[in-house]
Design an enzyme around this catalytic site. Structure first.
Site, PDB file in Angstrom:
ATOM      1  N   ALA A  55       1.001  -1.215  -0.037  1.00 13.46           N
ATOM      2  CA  ALA A  55       0.017  -0.009  -0.030  1.00 13.46           C
ATOM      3  C   ALA A  55       1.010   1.381   0.063  1.00 13.46           C
ATOM      4  O   ALA A  55       1.331   1.812  -1.130  1.00 13.46           O
ATOM      5  CB  ALA A  55      -0.946   0.105   1.298  1.00 13.46           C
ATOM      6  N   ARG A  56       1.035   1.772   1.121  1.00 14.07           N
ATOM      7  CA  ARG A  56       1.911   2.950   1.321  1.00 14.07           C
ATOM      8  C   ARG A  56       2.710   2.791   2.690  1.00 14.07           C
ATOM      9  O   ARG A  56       2.313   2.113   3.618  1.00 14.07           O
ATOM     10  CB  ARG A  56       1.075   4.085   1.542  1.00 14.07           C
ATOM     11  CG  ARG A  56       0.691   4.842   0.059  1.00 14.07           C
ATOM     12  CD  ARG A  56       1.628   5.311  -0.698  1.00 14.07           C
ATOM     13  NE  ARG A  56       1.326   5.912  -1.933  1.00 14.07           N
ATOM     14  CZ  ARG A  56       1.351   5.133  -3.117  1.00 14.07           C
ATOM     15  NH1 ARG A  56       1.659   4.391  -3.153  1.00 14.07           N
ATOM     16  NH2 ARG A  56       0.853   6.263  -4.143  1.00 14.07           N
TER      17      ARG A  56
ATOM     18  N   GLU B 296      10.581   6.748   1.192  1.00 17.01           N
ATOM     19  CA  GLU B 296      11.367   6.371   0.009  1.00 17.01           C
ATOM     20  C   GLU B 296      11.944   7.541  -0.700  1.00 17.01           C
ATOM     21  O   GLU B 296      11.776   8.673  -0.670  1.00 17.01           O
ATOM     22  CB  GLU B 296      10.107   5.753  -1.002  1.00 17.01           C
ATOM     23  CG  GLU B 296       9.595   4.537  -0.284  1.00 17.01           C
ATOM     24  CD  GLU B 296       8.466   4.055  -1.416  1.00 17.01           C
ATOM     25  OE1 GLU B 296       8.130   4.658  -2.473  1.00 17.01           O
ATOM     26  OE2 GLU B 296       7.788   3.164  -0.810  1.00 17.01           O
TER      27      GLU B 296
ATOM     28  N   HIS C 134       9.630  -0.556  -4.053  1.00 20.42           N
ATOM     29  CA  HIS C 134       8.032  -0.120  -4.629  1.00 20.42           C
ATOM     30  C   HIS C 134       8.027  -0.517  -6.002  1.00 20.42           C
ATOM     31  O   HIS C 134       7.969   0.326  -7.091  1.00 20.42           O
ATOM     32  CB  HIS C 134       8.280   1.463  -4.570  1.00 20.42           C
ATOM     33  CG  HIS C 134       6.884   2.019  -4.794  1.00 20.42           C
ATOM     34  ND1 HIS C 134       6.402   3.315  -4.097  1.00 20.42           N
ATOM     35  CD2 HIS C 134       5.820   1.774  -5.299  1.00 20.42           C
ATOM     36  CE1 HIS C 134       5.193   3.552  -4.205  1.00 20.42           C
ATOM     37  NE2 HIS C 134       4.688   2.625  -5.078  1.00 20.42           N
TER      38      HIS C 134
HETATM   39  C1  8YV Z   1       3.951   3.352  -8.825  1.00 21.22           C
HETATM   40  C2  8YV Z   1       1.981   3.584  -7.039  1.00 21.22           C
HETATM   41  O1  8YV Z   1       4.724   2.447  -8.156  1.00 21.22           O
HETATM   42  O2  8YV Z   1       0.011   3.364  -8.005  1.00 21.22           O
HETATM   43  C3  8YV Z   1       0.507   3.711  -7.166  1.00 21.22           C
HETATM   44  O3  8YV Z   1       0.107   4.630  -6.478  1.00 21.22           O
HETATM   45  O4  8YV Z   1       2.349   4.035  -6.027  1.00 21.22           O
HETATM   46  C4  8YV Z   1       2.717   2.613  -8.049  1.00 21.22           C
HETATM   47  O5  8YV Z   1       1.870   1.980  -8.944  1.00 21.22           O
HETATM   48  C5  8YV Z   1       4.072   4.844  -8.940  1.00 21.22           C
HETATM   49  O6  8YV Z   1       2.831   5.392  -9.341  1.00 21.22           O
HETATM   50  C6  8YV Z   1       4.908   4.980 -10.064  1.00 21.22           C
HETATM   51  O7  8YV Z   1       5.207   6.224  -9.984  1.00 21.22           O
END
Ligand code: 8YV
Length: 311
Positions: A229-230, A259, A277
């Site tokens: 997730a985050r 990150e 990530h």
């Molecule tokens: C990607 C993400 O790594 O979808 C998201 O919110 O964090 C990930 O899919 C990211 O957006 C790539 O920049």
């Protein structure tokens, strides 16, 4: 010929994507606020990643910003109220990364249970035949608690079911389209029940440090935590402590609080699998995401509806 629209890229996009965009747009890679200079006034669109979002200082520096296109699904690093106030439109790459993210959750789960990465390190260190190899744990028959039951959580449930596991979920509300999975309205109760707790919730204030010492204790010494997730969802210090002292058995983490910084204390732990990530980072999915970022921007500047709008 109409003049090109200036787009600011917060995260670099792949070259093929630049070429696609190159026709209708003039692309600028963000480096610093100072470097923006007079260009700031000309920027009408932004492309960014879910992890980077659009920091408020950059948004404030772009007086003519009209649309933000996110190369991901996360919008936790974008000030939605400010977007509404300034009538800035927002689109994400929703729908194209669901399966890959669910696959990564599954992969981390298997790795954390079966010790695949730890065993790889063991072989590479030439320890096979010299040191004992501990047995890992079976996934079969385990209870999988999924926190966050949107598209990704549901795709994960489908996959986990194929591994002969039992599934239940926590979410802000009970889902009507998945009556086969029990709903736990309290995360703590789900954590107590689960052998593996997988985080698929959205980032942001509501889920900030949702996983704390208390939840980790509820997950318990046979429990495994997976986070796709985050980083902000987990109190990282509490997690480190829990992994070090055996409060939980292990973890698989694709995301981190700061990150790309990962606390070094994780590196020496064999009971955690670490990723940079990468859950949506496949050739196919990143291509589809980039395409959608482009198509949303193109649609907006042609006066058409956004394909995957949020605002
Ligand atoms: C990607 C993400 O790594 O979808 C998201 O919110 O964090 C990930 O899919 C990211 O957006 C790539 O920049």
């Amino acid at each position: 010929m109409a003049s090109k629209t200036d787009i600011l890229m917060i995260d670099p996009m792949p070259e093929s994507f630049n070429e696609q965009l190159g026709a209708p747009f003039r692309l600028h890679q963000f480096t610093s606020l100072e470097a923006l200079g007079p260009l700031a006034e000309r920027i009408e669109g932004v492309s960014t990643g879910g992890g980077s979002g659009l920091p408020r200082q950059i948004m404030d520096a772009l007086p003519n910003l009209k649309v933000i296109s996110v190369n991901g699904v996360g919008i936790d690093k974008i000030d939605l109220d400010e977007c509404r106030r300034r009538s800035i439109r927002l689109a994400t790459a929703q729908g194209v990364l669901t399966e890959d993210v669910a696959d990564m959750a599954m992969g981390l789960m298997l790795d954390a249970m079966r010790g695949i990465s730890a065993s790889d390190r063991f072989v590479r260190a030439n320890r096979w035949g010299r040191d004992p190899v501990p047995n890992a744990w079976s996934l079969k028959g385990k209870k999988i608690g999924i926190a966050g039951f949107g598209a990704i959580g549901k795709a994960l449930a489908q996959r986990a079911a194929a591994f002969d596991t039992t599934i239940a979920y926590f979410s802000s509300r009970q889902q009507t389209d998945t009556p086969q999975y029990p709903f736990y309205p309290e995360l703590r109760v789900l954590a107590e029940w689960a052998d593996v707790l997988v985080l698929c919730v959205s980032g942001g204030a509501r889920s900030y440090h949702m996983i704390d010492e208390d939840i980790l204790q509820a997950l318990g010494p046979d429990g495994v935590l997976i986070n796709v997730a985050r980083g902000s969802v987990v109190d990282e210090e509490a997690l480190l402590q829990a992994l070090q002292d055996g409060t939980i058995r292990g973890a698989g983490l694709d995301v981190f609080a700061e990150e790309p910084q990962v606390p070094e204390a994780f590196f020496s732990l064999d009971n955690v699998v670490l990723q940079a990530h990468r859950a949506s980072a496949t050739v196919e999915t990143r291509h589809a995401m980039g395409r959608l970022v482009f198509d949303n921007l193109a649609a907006f500047f042609q006066g058409k509806p956004l394909l995957t709008p949020v605002l």
